[in-house]
Motif scaffolding. Structure first.
Motif, mmCIF file in Angstrom:
data_model
loop_
_atom_site.group_PDB
_atom_site.id
_atom_site.type_symbol
_atom_site.label_atom_id
_atom_site.label_comp_id
_atom_site.label_asym_id
_atom_site.label_seq_id
_atom_site.Cartn_x
_atom_site.Cartn_y
_atom_site.Cartn_z
ATOM 1 N N ASN A 191 -24.914 -19.389 -6.901
ATOM 2 C CA ASN A 191 -24.640 -20.240 -5.953
ATOM 3 C C ASN A 191 -24.999 -21.625 -6.132
ATOM 4 O O ASN A 191 -24.090 -22.667 -5.913
ATOM 5 C CB ASN A 191 -24.899 -19.650 -4.549
ATOM 6 C CG ASN A 191 -24.172 -18.428 -4.258
ATOM 7 O OD1 ASN A 191 -23.060 -18.120 -5.092
ATOM 8 N ND2 ASN A 191 -24.665 -17.833 -3.426
ATOM 9 N N GLU A 192 -26.499 -21.970 -6.632
ATOM 10 C CA GLU A 192 -27.028 -23.242 -6.613
ATOM 11 C C GLU A 192 -26.244 -23.882 -7.877
ATOM 12 O O GLU A 192 -26.011 -25.029 -7.847
ATOM 13 C CB GLU A 192 -28.292 -23.264 -6.949
ATOM 14 C CG GLU A 192 -29.204 -22.642 -5.726
ATOM 15 C CD GLU A 192 -30.812 -22.530 -6.307
ATOM 16 O OE1 GLU A 192 -31.463 -22.153 -5.548
ATOM 17 O OE2 GLU A 192 -30.918 -22.467 -7.600
ATOM 18 N N SER A 193 -25.524 -23.196 -8.711
ATOM 19 C CA SER A 193 -24.681 -23.853 -10.006
ATOM 20 C C SER A 193 -23.262 -23.957 -9.504
ATOM 21 O O SER A 193 -22.476 -24.185 -10.628
ATOM 22 C CB SER A 193 -25.086 -23.161 -11.231
ATOM 23 O OG SER A 193 -26.516 -23.141 -11.429
ATOM 24 N N SER A 194 -22.868 -23.640 -8.487
ATOM 25 C CA SER A 194 -21.475 -23.329 -8.137
ATOM 26 C C SER A 194 -20.603 -22.468 -8.886
ATOM 27 O O SER A 194 -19.658 -22.525 -9.333
ATOM 28 C CB SER A 194 -20.706 -24.972 -7.959
ATOM 29 O OG SER A 194 -21.653 -25.831 -7.184
ATOM 30 N N VAL A 195 -21.283 -21.483 -9.337
ATOM 31 C CA VAL A 195 -20.711 -20.234 -10.156
ATOM 32 C C VAL A 195 -20.645 -19.294 -9.212
ATOM 33 O O VAL A 195 -21.531 -18.619 -8.652
ATOM 34 C CB VAL A 195 -21.917 -20.114 -11.367
ATOM 35 C CG1 VAL A 195 -21.127 -18.775 -12.142
ATOM 36 C CG2 VAL A 195 -21.621 -21.156 -12.236
ATOM 37 N N PRO A 196 -19.352 -18.670 -9.426
ATOM 38 C CA PRO A 196 -19.127 -17.322 -8.518
ATOM 39 C C PRO A 196 -20.051 -16.119 -8.856
ATOM 40 O O PRO A 196 -19.889 -16.038 -10.294
ATOM 41 C CB PRO A 196 -17.798 -17.198 -8.554
ATOM 42 C CG PRO A 196 -17.176 -17.820 -9.895
ATOM 43 C CD PRO A 196 -18.106 -19.089 -9.993
ATOM 44 N N HIS A 226 -22.440 -19.217 -18.488
ATOM 45 C CA HIS A 226 -21.393 -18.500 -17.625
ATOM 46 C C HIS A 226 -20.019 -18.658 -18.202
ATOM 47 O O HIS A 226 -19.845 -19.824 -18.753
ATOM 48 C CB HIS A 226 -21.199 -19.065 -16.322
ATOM 49 C CG HIS A 226 -20.126 -18.794 -15.571
ATOM 50 N ND1 HIS A 226 -19.051 -19.780 -14.869
ATOM 51 C CD2 HIS A 226 -19.682 -17.306 -15.029
ATOM 52 C CE1 HIS A 226 -18.185 -19.036 -14.229
ATOM 53 N NE2 HIS A 226 -18.358 -17.811 -14.567
ATOM 54 N N ARG A 238 -27.873 -14.005 -7.312
ATOM 55 C CA ARG A 238 -26.846 -14.570 -6.581
ATOM 56 C C ARG A 238 -27.239 -16.134 -6.099
ATOM 57 O O ARG A 238 -26.251 -17.026 -6.241
ATOM 58 C CB ARG A 238 -26.587 -13.549 -5.315
ATOM 59 C CG ARG A 238 -25.341 -14.055 -4.538
ATOM 60 C CD ARG A 238 -25.155 -13.229 -3.319
ATOM 61 N NE ARG A 238 -24.895 -11.737 -3.775
ATOM 62 C CZ ARG A 238 -23.690 -11.363 -4.285
ATOM 63 N NH1 ARG A 238 -22.739 -12.214 -4.446
ATOM 64 N NH2 ARG A 238 -23.696 -10.339 -4.532
ATOM 65 N N LYS A 239 -28.459 -16.274 -5.709
ATOM 66 C CA LYS A 239 -28.671 -17.570 -5.215
ATOM 67 C C LYS A 239 -28.677 -18.371 -6.348
ATOM 68 O O LYS A 239 -28.082 -19.701 -6.007
ATOM 69 C CB LYS A 239 -29.985 -17.348 -4.672
ATOM 70 C CG LYS A 239 -30.665 -18.703 -3.901
ATOM 71 C CD LYS A 239 -31.850 -18.513 -3.203
ATOM 72 C CE LYS A 239 -32.305 -19.920 -2.647
ATOM 73 N NZ LYS A 239 -33.556 -19.669 -1.774
ATOM 74 N N ARG A 240 -29.052 -18.302 -7.502
ATOM 75 C CA ARG A 240 -29.214 -19.167 -8.664
ATOM 76 C C ARG A 240 -27.743 -19.543 -9.060
ATOM 77 O O ARG A 240 -27.461 -20.574 -9.380
ATOM 78 C CB ARG A 240 -29.836 -18.552 -9.858
ATOM 79 C CG ARG A 240 -31.422 -18.547 -9.696
ATOM 80 C CD ARG A 240 -31.999 -19.934 -9.550
ATOM 81 N NE ARG A 240 -33.355 -20.086 -9.598
ATOM 82 C CZ ARG A 240 -34.188 -21.091 -9.397
ATOM 83 N NH1 ARG A 240 -33.395 -22.338 -8.875
ATOM 84 N NH2 ARG A 240 -35.460 -21.010 -9.444
#
Length: 264
Positions: free
Chosen positions: A65-70, A30, A61-63
């Motif tokens: 979010n799991e990494s705290s990436v927008p 990212h 989207r879920k992956r």
């Protein structure tokens, strides 16, 4: 010779179910400056051999979010579907290609098709050091073009689109393990400074098994490419290019590979 190459490509591309699987989808990289994201995964089709866009985006989207990436909102990003597949991959690949050939999908992004299968036919262990250096910096990539491919992925990640929308790249093959592991592993060695052991460990963890003989051997070649290219400044940091995995013969043994600290 042509018939032999066709057989090898067919063996390399043969795989199990192509149904999109959350377990095979992972965030690879990212760029906070551009908001662009890079994911890996398996074939984004469902059990009916239809392109599963909604499911794919839900999983991405879920992956993130799991990494705290927008992850950008629907309609506010561009999707590059980077397929490493070819016609040997059957109905699912044809459905994927048909989805992107539909003019109504043009606003979503684009389909990028980079078929793979020939870089890993023979291991660097079959050649002298001088020959390996020469091949790793040239001839071995004439068809698969992995160095150029991973550089393009990196350029897309770090370059804003003219539209200023975030770019979401999804790199995949059928199973999301072999050809995908090859490209993502090469990307990580080149741009995330992962040595070959760490890279292979991540490949195994994300897929649930190691890449097969052809893709593991291609990773050996890419490791040699990194080792012999002084402009990268990585050299010995990449590790032992021939010591990170052991593979069975692809014809007689199925091509199964394991990290060298485990047993075949």
């Amino acid at each position: 010779m042509i018939h032999t190459l066709v057989l090898l490509v067919a063996l390399h591309t043969a795989s199990t179910s192509a149904t999109i699987a959350y377990s095979r989808i992972h965030l690879v990289d990212h760029d906070p400056a551009t908001g662009n994201l890079l994911f890996r995964g398996n074939m984004p089709t469902n059990g009916s051999h239809d392109f599963a866009l909604d499911t794919l985006l839900q999983y991405l989207r879920k992956r993130a979010n799991e990494s705290s990436v927008p992850f950008p909102h629907s309609g506010e990003f561009t999707l590059y579907d980077i397929s490493l597949n070819n016609d040997f991959d059957g109905k699912d690949f044809k459905a994927e290609r048909a989805f992107w050939n539909d003019p109504s999908t043009a606003s979503l992004g684009k389909f990028v098709n980079w078929p793979l299968g020939l870089a890993g036919i023979l291991s660097p262990s079959h050649f002298s050091a001088s020959k390996v250096q020469s091949m790793a910096n040239g001839s071995v990539w004439k068809i698969d073009q992995i160095p150029d491919r991973v550089q393009q992925i990196r350029n897309w990640l770090t370059t804003p689109l003219p539209s200023k929308k975030p770019l979401v790249q999804y790199v995949h093959c059928t199973a999301g393990c072999d050809r995908t592991g090859e490209v993502v592993g090469a990307y990580r060695m080149r741009y995330n400074s992962n040595n070959v052991v760490d890279m292979y460990t991540k490949d195994v963890a994300e897929c649930g098994r190691p890449p097969n003989y052809w893709s593991t051997t291609a990773l050996e070649w890419f490791c040699e490419y990194i080792f012999y290219n002084p402009t990268f400044g990585l050299g010995n940091k990449v590790g032992d290019c021939l010591g990170f995995a052991t593979c069975k013969n692809p014809i007689t043994g199925g091509g199964k590979c394991v990290p060298t600290n485990k047993t075949l």
